[in-house]
Design a protein around this motif. Structure first.
Motif, short mmCIF file in Angstrom:
data_model
loop_
_atom_site.label_atom_id
_atom_site.label_comp_id
_atom_site.label_asym_id
_atom_site.label_seq_id
_atom_site.Cartn_x
_atom_site.Cartn_y
_atom_site.Cartn_z
N GLN A 31 9.20 11.50 0.84
CA GLN A 31 8.71 10.12 0.76
C GLN A 31 8.11 9.64 2.08
OE1 GLN A 31 9.04 8.18 -2.03
NE2 GLN A 31 10.15 9.70 -3.22
N THR A 60 10.09 1.98 2.45
CA THR A 60 9.01 1.71 1.50
C THR A 60 9.24 0.35 0.85
OG1 THR A 60 10.25 2.93 -0.16
CG2 THR A 60 8.53 4.13 1.01
N GLU A 61 8.25 -0.16 0.11
CA GLU A 61 8.38 -1.49 -0.48
C GLU A 61 9.59 -1.60 -1.39
OE1 GLU A 61 5.60 -4.83 -2.69
OE2 GLU A 61 5.22 -2.72 -3.12
N ILE A 87 5.05 6.54 6.77
CA ILE A 87 6.22 5.90 7.37
C ILE A 87 6.36 6.41 8.80
CG2 ILE A 87 8.69 5.47 7.17
CD1 ILE A 87 8.44 6.27 4.22
#
Length: 260
Positions: free
Chosen positions: A233, A207-208, A237
């Motif tokens: 999360q 993630t960023e 992705i």
């Protein structure tokens, strides 16, 4: 107008120059990021200030509770430092994983922190261990916790006129780091730190901002908690990246279990 090249001999002189020329100076430390941006005209500063030879920024000090890494300390220096191998082995593993030998010889702690690439190798280890970034400017000094520094990729809380003079990081003798490079050259960097009955795992590259997970209890509970947090999360992705993250975490956790 030609680019003006400034080479201050002390930290005080560098801070004074930043104050005298607000918004005009780009700071050069190891140069791995700045030089590439200059070559591709991503930046066109009026003045370039090379702080690479300032003595105050070159120290590595291992104290009782914390480790000080000056802003000009290179990745190569970290990778060769014998006392760091026992005080925080994950940091040495991380330093060895950065780029190639030429990059490690030039790139610095301060430059890496100031660049603020949230997908980079440093951030899993720093966020897993904990500590502060130290900044100096004409108006004074301040500290920013690692977990407050990144606001996005290449977005940091550094103010105009501030210099990253170094970082203070906690001891972590039970720390591990692993980096995986995919065929498209994207990377997955994971750090694990064990302190008493608590384990912290941080993943960069999914993630960023890095994913920070913490769990306590028995080894089996910790393992399940970490994997559950990571799986939560995974929206958006690529599944293979998630799979690789789980595999790397399992391997690092197994190394911790073997040492018990």
């Amino acid at each position: 107008m030609p680019l003006e090249y400034l080479v201050p001999e002390s930290l005080d002189e560098a801070i004074q120059l930043l104050h005298q020329h607000p918004g005009e100076i780009t700071i050069l430390s190891g140069g791995q990021v700045v030089i590439n941006k200059l070559r591709t005209a991503q930046i066109m500063p009026d003045k370039l200030m090379d702080i690479g030879e300032i003595p105050e920024l070159q120290q590595v000090e291992i104290g009782v509770d914390n480790i000080w890494l000056g802003g000009n300390v290179t990745h190569a220096t970290l990778s060769r430092h014998s006392k760091l191998r026992s005080a925080i082995p994950g940091l040495v593993q991380m330093a060895l994983a950065v780029g190639d030998q030429q990059i490690r010889n030039r790139a610095t702690v301060g430059g890496t922190v100031a660049n603020g690439d949230s997908l980079g190798d440093y951030w899993p280890l720093l966020l897993a261990v904990g500590g502060h970034i130290h900044l100096h400017s004409y108006t004074g000094k301040r500290q920013v916790a690692f977990n407050e520094w990144l606001q996005g990729r290449h977005k940091i809380v550094c103010n105009e006129g501030e210099i990253v003079v170094g970082i203070k990081i906690h001891h972590a003798p039970q720390s591990l780091f692993h980096k995986h490079v995919f065929s498209n050259l994207e990377t997955l960097a994971i750090a694990c730190v064990s302190k008493e009955s608590q384990l912290r795992v941080v993943v960069a590259g999914l993630t960023e901002l890095p994913i920070v997970t913490t769990a306590s209890g028995r080894f089996e509970i910790i393992t399940n908690s970490i994997h559950e947090a990571l799986s939560n999360q995974s929206i958006g992705i690529h599944p293979y990246k998630i799979h690789m993250a789980h595999c790397i975490i399992d391997d690092l956790l197994a190394q911790f279990e073997e040492r018990r």
